[in-house]
Write a protein that holds these residues in place. Structure first.
Motif, PDB file in Angstrom:
ATOM      1  N   GLN A  44     -14.332  -0.915   9.672  1.00  0.00           N
ATOM      2  CA  GLN A  44     -13.327   0.120   9.462  1.00  0.00           C
ATOM      3  C   GLN A  44     -13.958   1.267   8.675  1.00  0.00           C
ATOM      4  O   GLN A  44     -14.623   1.047   7.677  1.00  0.00           O
ATOM      5  CB  GLN A  44     -12.131  -0.446   8.701  1.00  0.00           C
ATOM      6  N   THR A  48      -9.337   5.463   7.873  1.00  0.00           N
ATOM      7  CA  THR A  48      -8.649   4.677   8.887  1.00  0.00           C
ATOM      8  C   THR A  48      -7.408   4.047   8.267  1.00  0.00           C
ATOM      9  O   THR A  48      -7.472   3.473   7.181  1.00  0.00           O
ATOM     10  CB  THR A  48      -9.565   3.565   9.442  1.00  0.00           C
ATOM     11  N   GLU A  50      -4.738   1.126   8.632  1.00  0.00           N
ATOM     12  CA  GLU A  50      -4.569  -0.158   9.297  1.00  0.00           C
ATOM     13  C   GLU A  50      -3.153  -0.679   9.086  1.00  0.00           C
ATOM     14  O   GLU A  50      -2.685  -0.767   7.953  1.00  0.00           O
ATOM     15  CB  GLU A  50      -5.576  -1.180   8.753  1.00  0.00           C
ATOM     16  N   ILE A  70     -11.728  -7.650   1.260  1.00  0.00           N
ATOM     17  CA  ILE A  70     -12.403  -6.398   1.599  1.00  0.00           C
ATOM     18  C   ILE A  70     -13.889  -6.587   1.354  1.00  0.00           C
ATOM     19  O   ILE A  70     -14.301  -6.905   0.239  1.00  0.00           O
ATOM     20  CB  ILE A  70     -11.853  -5.240   0.745  1.00  0.00           C
ATOM     21  N   SER A  72     -17.601  -4.796   1.838  1.00  0.00           N
ATOM     22  CA  SER A  72     -18.390  -3.606   2.154  1.00  0.00           C
ATOM     23  C   SER A  72     -19.810  -3.934   2.604  1.00  0.00           C
ATOM     24  O   SER A  72     -20.555  -3.046   2.994  1.00  0.00           O
ATOM     25  CB  SER A  72     -18.454  -2.681   0.932  1.00  0.00           C
ATOM     26  N   PRO A  83     -14.028   2.277  -0.358  1.00  0.00           N
ATOM     27  CA  PRO A  83     -12.838   1.908   0.430  1.00  0.00           C
ATOM     28  C   PRO A  83     -11.624   1.564  -0.416  1.00  0.00           C
ATOM     29  O   PRO A  83     -10.491   1.644   0.056  1.00  0.00           O
ATOM     30  CB  PRO A  83     -13.326   0.689   1.236  1.00  0.00           C
ATOM     31  N   GLY A  86      -8.334   3.716  -0.900  1.00  0.00           N
ATOM     32  CA  GLY A  86      -7.181   3.662  -0.003  1.00  0.00           C
ATOM     33  C   GLY A  86      -5.971   3.064  -0.696  1.00  0.00           C
ATOM     34  O   GLY A  86      -6.071   2.431  -1.744  1.00  0.00           O
ATOM     35  N   THR A 105      -6.142   0.800  -3.974  1.00  0.00           N
ATOM     36  CA  THR A 105      -6.071  -0.591  -3.550  1.00  0.00           C
ATOM     37  C   THR A 105      -6.043  -1.536  -4.733  1.00  0.00           C
ATOM     38  O   THR A 105      -5.205  -2.433  -4.822  1.00  0.00           O
ATOM     39  CB  THR A 105      -7.256  -0.930  -2.625  1.00  0.00           C
ATOM     40  N   TRP A 174      -2.540  -0.382   5.148  1.00  0.00           N
ATOM     41  CA  TRP A 174      -3.603  -0.159   4.166  1.00  0.00           C
ATOM     42  C   TRP A 174      -4.489   0.971   4.672  1.00  0.00           C
ATOM     43  O   TRP A 174      -4.911   0.964   5.835  1.00  0.00           O
ATOM     44  CB  TRP A 174      -4.442  -1.415   3.944  1.00  0.00           C
ATOM     45  N   ASP A 175      -4.748   1.948   3.815  1.00  0.00           N
ATOM     46  CA  ASP A 175      -5.669   3.035   4.140  1.00  0.00           C
ATOM     47  C   ASP A 175      -7.071   2.632   3.709  1.00  0.00           C
ATOM     48  O   ASP A 175      -7.272   2.232   2.564  1.00  0.00           O
ATOM     49  CB  ASP A 175      -5.279   4.322   3.405  1.00  0.00           C
ATOM     50  N   CYS A 176      -8.024   2.762   4.620  1.00  0.00           N
ATOM     51  CA  CYS A 176      -9.412   2.429   4.297  1.00  0.00           C
ATOM     52  C   CYS A 176     -10.047   3.629   3.606  1.00  0.00           C
ATOM     53  O   CYS A 176     -10.612   4.517   4.240  1.00  0.00           O
ATOM     54  CB  CYS A 176     -10.176   2.070   5.567  1.00  0.00           C
ATOM     55  N   LEU A 190     -12.306  -6.106   6.906  1.00  0.00           N
ATOM     56  CA  LEU A 190     -11.061  -6.440   6.221  1.00  0.00           C
ATOM     57  C   LEU A 190     -10.439  -7.670   6.867  1.00  0.00           C
ATOM     58  O   LEU A 190     -10.221  -7.693   8.082  1.00  0.00           O
ATOM     59  CB  LEU A 190     -10.080  -5.272   6.298  1.00  0.00           C
TER      60      LEU A 190
END
Length: 199
Positions: A44, A48, A50, A70, A72, A83, A86, A105, A174-176, A190
């Motif tokens: 992702q 993005t 989701e 999450i 990375s 990320p 988000g 997050t 959820w916004d990445c 994710l």
């Protein structure tokens, strides 16, 4: 108790033990059926959005909890913590704008600044800096540090004291990351599960 395989594939063998108690007052309405939405998303990229759950035309219910893993590392998101910029959003009963939006997050999971300080406050569980912590209804099950920076976060939160009720539907996104705060290259993996009840 009825266990339903909601997927189109054959499930593995399920072993279960149930313990129950009768005579307990029902102070939690809208909890007839416990439901889940889960999945794994790979690579992702920044900004993005989701959708983790989009339950529409349902009976009244309530959000129970959210778990995010999450990572990375596989797609080399750089910087690894970007990320987390988000946000988690809840849309209740078909709302066009979020009824709830976290400021980040890690903030949703009742922490801040990329979960910084957990190893100091709760102690590292290994020489590599891996750690976990529990705040009762929220926490990190596992977080791993690699190459001098944390790259993986597995966090949960249960909405026990802070109820999220809905009448006909619930959407969770959820916004990445957010490139207007911190841009990043590469991608993130994710895995998630959303627990919610309906009547």
């Amino acid at each position: 108790i009825e266990l339903v395989n909601g997927s189109s594939t054959t499930s593995s063998t399920v072993w279960a033990t149930f313990v129950y108690q009768t005579g307990v007052a029902n102070t939690w309405p809208n909890t007839r059926k416990l439901r889940t939405a889960s999945g794994t998303l790979t690579n992702q990229t920044v900004n993005t959005v989701e959708t983790l759950l989009n339950a529409t035309a349902t009976n009244p219910g309530r959000m129970l909890g959210l778990y995010l893993a999450i990572d990375s590392f596989p797609n080399t998101a750089n910087p690894p913590a970007a990320p987390l910029e988000g946000t988690v959003k809840f849309y209740v009963d078909g709302a066009g704008a979020p009824n709830f939006e976290s400021s980040g997050t890690e903030d949703y999971f009742n922490w801040s600044n990329y979960f910084e300080g957990t190893s100091t406050l709760y102690g590292s569980t290994s020489t590599t800096g891996n750690y976990s912590y529990d705040q009762g209804y929220s926490g990190i099950q596992f977080s791993t540090a690699g190459a001098g920076s944390v790259q993986t976060w597995n966090a949960y939160r249960f909405h026990i004291m802070d109820q999220v009720l809905f009448t006909s539907g619930l959407k969770v996104t959820w916004d990445c990351g957010n490139s207007t705060r911190v841009n990043f290259t590469g991608g993130v993996r994710l895995a998630y599960i959303v627990w919610y009840y309906t009547q």
